[in-house]
Write a protein that holds these residues in place. Structure first.
Motif, PDB file in Angstrom:
ATOM      1  N   ARG A 101       0.611  -1.226  -0.048  1.00  0.00           N
ATOM      2  CA  ARG A 101       0.231  -0.098   0.026  1.00  0.00           C
ATOM      3  C   ARG A 101       0.910   1.216  -0.019  1.00  0.00           C
ATOM      4  NH1 ARG A 101      -2.170   0.305   5.308  1.00  0.00           N
ATOM      5  NH2 ARG A 101      -0.215   1.436   5.756  1.00  0.00           N
ATOM      6  N   ASP A 102       1.862   1.218   1.073  1.00  0.00           N
ATOM      7  CA  ASP A 102       2.791   2.559   0.751  1.00  0.00           C
ATOM      8  C   ASP A 102       3.640   2.869  -0.176  1.00  0.00           C
ATOM      9  OD1 ASP A 102       1.679   2.838   3.323  1.00  0.00           O
ATOM     10  OD2 ASP A 102       3.399   2.039   4.739  1.00  0.00           O
ATOM     11  N   THR A 103       3.963   1.453  -0.987  1.00  0.00           N
ATOM     12  CA  THR A 103       4.574   1.650  -2.208  1.00  0.00           C
ATOM     13  C   THR A 103       3.640   2.227  -3.415  1.00  0.00           C
ATOM     14  OG1 THR A 103       6.167  -0.087  -1.255  1.00  0.00           O
ATOM     15  CG2 THR A 103       6.048   0.129  -3.810  1.00  0.00           C
ATOM     16  N   GLY A 104       2.548   2.220  -3.205  1.00  0.00           N
ATOM     17  CA  GLY A 104       1.580   2.781  -4.281  1.00  0.00           C
ATOM     18  C   GLY A 104       1.081   1.697  -5.086  1.00  0.00           C
ATOM     19  N   PHE A 105       0.978   0.314  -4.828  1.00  0.00           N
ATOM     20  CA  PHE A 105       0.247  -0.611  -5.854  1.00  0.00           C
ATOM     21  C   PHE A 105      -1.179  -0.346  -5.548  1.00  0.00           C
ATOM     22  CE2 PHE A 105       4.413  -2.638  -5.308  1.00  0.00           C
ATOM     23  CZ  PHE A 105       4.537  -3.019  -6.570  1.00  0.00           C
ATOM     24  N   ALA A 165      -5.352  -2.964   3.636  1.00  0.00           N
ATOM     25  CA  ALA A 165      -5.282  -2.419   2.260  1.00  0.00           C
ATOM     26  C   ALA A 165      -5.659  -1.035   1.951  1.00  0.00           C
ATOM     27  CB  ALA A 165      -6.275  -3.496   1.442  1.00  0.00           C
ATOM     28  N   GLY A 166      -6.611  -0.432   2.727  1.00  0.00           N
ATOM     29  CA  GLY A 166      -6.885   0.877   2.601  1.00  0.00           C
ATOM     30  C   GLY A 166      -7.648   1.008   1.227  1.00  0.00           C
ATOM     31  N   ASN A 167      -7.093   2.018   0.708  1.00  0.00           N
ATOM     32  CA  ASN A 167      -7.771   2.089  -0.817  1.00  0.00           C
ATOM     33  C   ASN A 167      -7.365   1.123  -2.076  1.00  0.00           C
ATOM     34  OD1 ASN A 167      -9.178   4.351   0.233  1.00  0.00           O
ATOM     35  ND2 ASN A 167      -7.350   5.921  -0.120  1.00  0.00           N
ATOM     36  N   MET A 168      -6.508   0.278  -1.545  1.00  0.00           N
ATOM     37  CA  MET A 168      -6.327  -0.792  -2.801  1.00  0.00           C
ATOM     38  C   MET A 168      -7.237  -1.608  -2.946  1.00  0.00           C
ATOM     39  SD  MET A 168      -2.049  -1.900  -1.877  1.00  0.00           S
ATOM     40  CE  MET A 168      -2.415  -2.637  -0.379  1.00  0.00           C
ATOM     41  N   ALA A 169      -7.600  -2.113  -4.193  1.00  0.00           N
ATOM     42  CA  ALA A 169      -8.460  -3.035  -4.440  1.00  0.00           C
ATOM     43  C   ALA A 169      -8.368  -4.293  -4.201  1.00  0.00           C
ATOM     44  CB  ALA A 169      -8.822  -2.856  -6.004  1.00  0.00           C
ATOM     45  N   VAL A 170      -8.839  -5.144  -3.501  1.00  0.00           N
ATOM     46  CA  VAL A 170      -8.656  -6.549  -2.928  1.00  0.00           C
ATOM     47  C   VAL A 170      -9.186  -7.804  -3.991  1.00  0.00           C
ATOM     48  CG1 VAL A 170      -8.769  -8.038  -0.993  1.00  0.00           C
ATOM     49  CG2 VAL A 170      -8.257  -5.534  -0.876  1.00  0.00           C
ATOM     50  N   ALA A 229     -13.202  -6.373  -4.289  1.00  0.00           N
ATOM     51  CA  ALA A 229     -13.570  -5.845  -5.336  1.00  0.00           C
ATOM     52  C   ALA A 229     -13.855  -6.941  -6.525  1.00  0.00           C
ATOM     53  CB  ALA A 229     -12.228  -5.068  -5.996  1.00  0.00           C
ATOM     54  N   ARG A 230     -12.993  -8.275  -6.529  1.00  0.00           N
ATOM     55  CA  ARG A 230     -13.093  -9.078  -7.438  1.00  0.00           C
ATOM     56  C   ARG A 230     -12.841 -10.583  -6.636  1.00  0.00           C
ATOM     57  NH1 ARG A 230      -9.633  -6.080  -9.239  1.00  0.00           N
ATOM     58  NH2 ARG A 230     -11.170  -5.130 -10.832  1.00  0.00           N
ATOM     59  N   VAL A 231     -13.260 -11.509  -7.380  1.00  0.00           N
ATOM     60  CA  VAL A 231     -12.919 -12.961  -6.806  1.00  0.00           C
ATOM     61  C   VAL A 231     -12.511 -13.581  -7.961  1.00  0.00           C
ATOM     62  CG1 VAL A 231     -13.810 -15.216  -5.998  1.00  0.00           C
ATOM     63  CG2 VAL A 231     -14.740 -12.966  -5.227  1.00  0.00           C
TER      64      VAL A 231
END
Length: 248
Positions: free
Chosen positions: A83-87, A113-118, A143-145
């Motif tokens: 997350r902190d790296t910006g992915f 994960a915060g704002n990252m799509a999981v 977000a998806r499976v």
């Protein structure tokens, strides 16, 4: 047009996938294990050199998806670093001892994960109740499976994939396992809008000197003198099929 995600196990694979028309990359290590968390060095190199969206897998070991506390804490730390790296997203999944989605731990994954799509990965394909699990993952904000429809391949699991797609208000269903140019039309025609493929092949080692009979793998029959790569032609062919399907 349906989205094409390519599973990549190295920087070279990621660059080939990008150049050949992939829309997104799942970044992993250890193809023989089905994908493990990539190293810090690989993550940094991909962030520098790949412009496509890249979703690293967070999986600390091979085998099942029921983790002890130490392994799970490592997963949370890896997620925070990504997350902190910006992915923009990650790929992960946690199950309980009885094959259910581990809701308390997945809640902690979502928070980290915060704002990252999981993306919940193919742990879904060995869960006890896929319909219930899908609705639970929706409630968590997944977000998806990534799933084969709990079958050996997405083509064989097409009936369950169609059913899951029809459950309103649930995550995107991304079909994976055995996705190739030969069956990608069938999957799209059955409502799949995101496809996941390794597009992989093994090629001989460049080493001229090859000392046989010694293996670095837990599998004594493993071939040390071949390496895994993404097939540029397979990615390009799948992308062309998807583009043609849209035009038709």
């Amino acid at each position: 047009m349906a989205l094409l995600e390519i599973c990549c196990y190295s920087l070279d694979c990621a660059l080939v996938a990008q150049q050949s028309g992939a829309d997104r990359i799942e970044l992993c290590s250890a193809p023989a294990e089905g994908g493990l968390t990539p190293s810090a060095g690989l993550l940094q190199a991909v962030r520098r050199m790949v412009t496509l969206p890249v979703h690293p897998i967070v999986r600390p070991r091979g085998g099942d998806f029921c983790y002890d506390e130490h392994s799970f804490e490592i997963m949370l730390d890896d997620i925070s670093r990504m997350r902190d790296t910006g992915f923009p997203g990650i790929v992960t999944g946690v199950l309980g001892e009885d094959g259910e989605v581990d809701l308390p731990r997945m809640s902690r994954v979502m928070a980290a994960a915060g704002n990252m799509a999981v993306t919940f990965h193919r742990a879904f394909d060995v869960c006890r109740s896929p319909r219930e699990a899908l609705c639970q993952l929706a409630d968590l904000g997944v977000a998806r499976v990534l799933t084969s429809g709990q079958a050996a391949s997405a083509e064989k699991g097409i009936a369950l994939l169609r059913e899951l797609i029809g459950i309103a208000g649930t995550p995107i269903i991304m079909a994976g396992a055995g996705v190739r140019p030969s069956n990608i039309r069938l999957l799209v025609e059955n409502g799949i809008q995101e496809l996941h493929s390794s597009a992989g092949e093994y090629v001989p080692s460049v080493m001229r000197y090859q000392h046989q009979g010694v293996s670095m793998s837990a599998d004594p029959d493993a071939d040390e003198f071949r390496r895994y790569r993404v097939s540029a032609s397979a990615v390009a062919e799948m992308k062309a099929i998807l583009s043609g399907h849209t035009e038709n």
